[in-house]
Design a protein around this motif. Structure first.
Motif, PDB file in Angstrom:
ATOM      1  N   ALA A 118       1.021  -0.981  -0.269  1.00  0.00           N
ATOM      2  CA  ALA A 118      -0.053   0.198  -0.333  1.00  0.00           C
ATOM      3  C   ALA A 118       0.259   0.852   0.103  1.00  0.00           C
ATOM      4  CB  ALA A 118      -0.976  -0.098   1.328  1.00  0.00           C
ATOM      5  N   ASP A 119       2.165   1.580   0.701  1.00  0.00           N
ATOM      6  CA  ASP A 119       3.185   2.198   0.858  1.00  0.00           C
ATOM      7  C   ASP A 119       3.659   2.611  -0.861  1.00  0.00           C
ATOM      8  OD1 ASP A 119       4.366  -0.017   0.794  1.00  0.00           O
ATOM      9  OD2 ASP A 119       5.830   1.477   2.110  1.00  0.00           O
ATOM     10  N   GLN A 120       3.881   1.649  -0.682  1.00  0.00           N
ATOM     11  CA  GLN A 120       4.829   1.740  -2.744  1.00  0.00           C
ATOM     12  C   GLN A 120       3.173   2.337  -3.673  1.00  0.00           C
ATOM     13  OE1 GLN A 120       5.649  -2.614  -2.719  1.00  0.00           O
ATOM     14  NE2 GLN A 120       7.318  -1.608  -3.393  1.00  0.00           N
ATOM     15  N   ILE A 121       2.198   2.146  -3.659  1.00  0.00           N
ATOM     16  CA  ILE A 121       0.999   2.694  -3.867  1.00  0.00           C
ATOM     17  C   ILE A 121       1.035   4.173  -3.892  1.00  0.00           C
ATOM     18  CG2 ILE A 121      -1.426   2.178  -4.801  1.00  0.00           C
ATOM     19  CD1 ILE A 121      -0.947  -0.634  -4.544  1.00  0.00           C
ATOM     20  N   ALA A 122       0.927   4.364  -2.640  1.00  0.00           N
ATOM     21  CA  ALA A 122       0.765   5.455  -2.311  1.00  0.00           C
ATOM     22  C   ALA A 122       2.192   6.209  -2.532  1.00  0.00           C
ATOM     23  CB  ALA A 122       0.713   5.580  -0.667  1.00  0.00           C
ATOM     24  N   GLN A 123       2.446   6.052  -3.377  1.00  0.00           N
ATOM     25  CA  GLN A 123       4.045   6.896  -3.592  1.00  0.00           C
ATOM     26  C   GLN A 123       3.938   6.853  -5.167  1.00  0.00           C
ATOM     27  OE1 GLN A 123       7.482   5.557  -1.788  1.00  0.00           O
ATOM     28  NE2 GLN A 123       6.414   6.159   0.899  1.00  0.00           N
ATOM     29  N   LEU A 124       3.337   6.385  -5.731  1.00  0.00           N
ATOM     30  CA  LEU A 124       3.513   5.742  -7.280  1.00  0.00           C
ATOM     31  C   LEU A 124       2.849   7.610  -7.479  1.00  0.00           C
ATOM     32  CD1 LEU A 124       1.483   3.087  -8.445  1.00  0.00           C
ATOM     33  CD2 LEU A 124       4.077   3.220  -8.504  1.00  0.00           C
TER      34      LEU A 124
END
Length: 175
Positions: A118-124
């Motif tokens: 989820a944190d990787q997606i939030a940083q896209l």
């Protein structure tokens, strides 16, 4: 050394020149690499490039003398601000694409990166000079949005990833 034996067999400099001559004459291929990236629900990430009419998988063309995996990691960082480690990706598909339109043949790689956190997606963060947007979609939506040959490649890569194999294709079809 016999009279009919090539000079380069015994002369290292002549051998280097022989190899350089062969290298200059051999075919060069375009190479591209894309990634299968999923969200926690298993939906597939597609990108909408502003330089082509259809959605695509994230990734792109590999630069001269750049390994496909390194090029893919570079493209993901440039296009989506996504940093992955090489060991997070597994090769799922190689597709030889025959000459078409103005293009010579090429080799296209797909690497499976599994599910993003989820944190990787939030940083896209899509590069606004290349991408209009991105979206996580179900496979049926991916089939509708992708060019048919890209969908065939993705479909084969998904099946290969499930079976922990690598698909080898010619123009999207099993070789």
């Amino acid at each position: 050394m016999t009279a009919d034996e090539p000079l380069y067999r015994r002369d290292p400099e002549a051998w280097r020149q022989h190899l350089a001559e062969g290298n200059a004459k051999q075919a060069r291929k375009r190479v591209g690499a894309d990634a299968i990236l999923r969200d926690p629900q298993g939906r597939i990430l597609l990108v909408d490039p502003d330089y082509k009419p259809d959605w695509d998988l994230p990734g792109g063309m590999i630069e001269a003398n750049e390994p496909p995996l390194d090029g893919l990691l570079r493209e993901l960082k440039e296009e989506l601000n996504l940093e992955l480690a090489p060991d997070q990706l597994a090769l799922s598909c190689i597709d030889w694409v025959s000459p078409h339109g103005p293009w010579d043949d090429s080799l296209m790689f797909i690497f499976d990166a599994g599910r993003l956190l989820a944190d990787q997606i939030a940083q896209l963060e899509p590069d606004r000079d290349e991408l209009r947007r991105y979206s996580f979609v179900e496979p049926a939506q991916a089939q509708q949005r992708l060019r048919p040959y890209v969908w065939l490649r993705l479909e084969a890569a998904l099946k290969a990833a499930e079976s922990q194999t690598v698909a080898y294709l010619h123009d999207g079809h099993p070789a």
